[in-house]
Write a protein that holds these residues in place. Structure first.
Motif, mmCIF file in Angstrom:
data_model
loop_
_atom_site.group_PDB
_atom_site.id
_atom_site.type_symbol
_atom_site.label_atom_id
_atom_site.label_comp_id
_atom_site.label_asym_id
_atom_site.label_seq_id
_atom_site.Cartn_x
_atom_site.Cartn_y
_atom_site.Cartn_z
ATOM 1 N N MET A 199 0.829 -1.199 0.000
ATOM 2 C CA MET A 199 0.000 0.000 0.000
ATOM 3 C C MET A 199 0.870 1.257 0.000
ATOM 4 N N LYS A 200 1.954 1.208 0.751
ATOM 5 C CA LYS A 200 2.890 2.337 0.796
ATOM 6 C C LYS A 200 3.453 2.627 -0.599
ATOM 7 N N LYS A 201 3.787 1.544 -1.305
ATOM 8 C CA LYS A 201 4.316 1.702 -2.661
ATOM 9 C C LYS A 201 3.285 2.360 -3.582
ATOM 10 N N LYS A 202 2.034 1.892 -3.517
ATOM 11 C CA LYS A 202 0.977 2.461 -4.360
ATOM 12 C C LYS A 202 0.737 3.933 -4.034
ATOM 13 N N ILE A 203 0.757 4.257 -2.742
ATOM 14 C CA ILE A 203 0.557 5.645 -2.307
ATOM 15 C C ILE A 203 1.654 6.540 -2.876
#
Length: 342
Positions: free
Chosen positions: A157-161
């Motif tokens: 999720m951090k990567k997508k954000i």
């Protein structure tokens, strides 16, 4: 008597010739050894260069496959999602009611907000900011995403954000290249997505990161974050190991001459603009003084950093690293509020 002198002379000649032969053979052997080591090291570096280039190509292919897979999954998910209501500046549910220059907007500190609230705001406003909006609103949204990114526990999720925020930062730079904020947030997020890039892209993005920080600093020299980030870039480049510098040189051909003074000057400027408030900046000032072998000054800034509570794991790790370093020296740190013994 003549025969004895002649024999003795022959003996001396043979002895000297033997010494000469030993010297020549020793020099020749040493030269061969040096040539062998040179050939072997050159062969290692040639293989290293080939492996780096091969790895870079493989990583590019993997990245393309991953992007294709993510696009396909996002399209499937978007078909199932209900259409979100777009928000307006007059909406009672919007946090963008006031202009960013107002005292009320300036008081917003997303770092103090809970993760659940930040996540809810991000998901609510995500579709709203997929289209062009007011520049000031969009910059405020990037601030919100940055706070969420620091608290997001899920790696994927951090990567997508981060990649989503980078797309918005790119739009801001395109919409308003005359604002230092466009260059600031573009630099911040091109730095954050570098964690997921291959070596070639990391090097390229690293220099682009520095370029946009320089532009932002030329436009505005009152933002301490800009000097802190550029200081981090200088410190990282200064701290590169010899193989890392060689790898960087493969891609950019030339490495700028960087000293620890470059990093220290930017960290001190950031501290001057925002005194005794940013813990991580104080820690990096201490690190710079450690590199300069000025232990007493390093100790002074570490002592000031210890008075500020750690807010991120990076601050905790860097603080622990410095404390372990000073523990070896066995100094005594005195604080106005505490006494620290190592």
């Amino acid at each position: 008597m003549g025969n004895f002198v002649f024999k003795n002379r022959n003996f001396l000649i043979k002895k000297r010739f033997g010494i000469f032969l030993m010297f020549v053979s020793g020099s020749f052997g040493f030269s061969l050894f040096i040539l062998y080591k040179y050939w072997k090291s050159k062969k290692i570096f040639v293989n290293l260069e080939k492996n780096v280039q091969k790895l870079s190509v493989e990583l590019d292919l993997l990245k393309k496959k991953q992007e294709e897979w993510e696009k396909s999954t996002d399209l499937k998910a978007s078909d199932k999602k209900p259409r979100s209501r777009s928000i307006t500046r007059n909406s009672s549910q919007s946090s963008y009611k006031t202009p960013p220059t107002s005292p009320e907007r300036k008081k917003i500190d997303y770092k103090e907000e809970k993760y659940e609230i930040l996540k809810q705001k991000f998901l609510s406003y995500q579709s709203y900011f997929n289209q062009k909006r007011e520049f000031e609103e969009t910059i405020e949204f990037l601030r919100l995403i940055n706070a969420l990114d620091e608290k997001e526990p899920d790696v994927e999720m951090k990567k997508k954000i981060r990649f989503y925020a980078f797309e918005i930062a790119q739009k801001c730079l395109k919409w308003n290249p005359e604002s230092y904020l466009s260059h600031k947030w573009y630099a911040i997020y091109i730095g954050k997505i570098s964690d997921y890039n291959n070596l070639n892209e990391k090097v390229k993005n690293g220099f682009e990161f520095k370029e946009h920080l320089d532009i932002a600093i030329d436009m505005n020299q009152d933002d301490f974050i800009l000097f802190y980030l550029r200081g981090r870039w200088f410190y990282k480049m200064f701290s590169l190991s010899w193989p890392e510098k060689y790898a960087v040189k493969l891609f950019c051909r030339k490495i700028p001459e960087i000293t620890i003074e470059n990093a220290l000057n930017d960290f001190l400027k950031a501290e001057q603009l925002n005194p005794k408030k940013c813990k991580i900046n104080l820690i990096y000032i201490a690190k710079c003084f450690v590199s300069k072998k000025e232990k007493e000054k390093a100790l002074q800034f570490l002592n000031e950093a210890l008075n500020i509570k750690s807010q991120t794991t990076e601050e905790e790790n860097d603080e622990r690293e410095l404390l372990n370093f000073f523990k070896k020296l066995k100094p005594k740190i005195l604080n106005s509020s505490k006494k620290f013994w190592f």
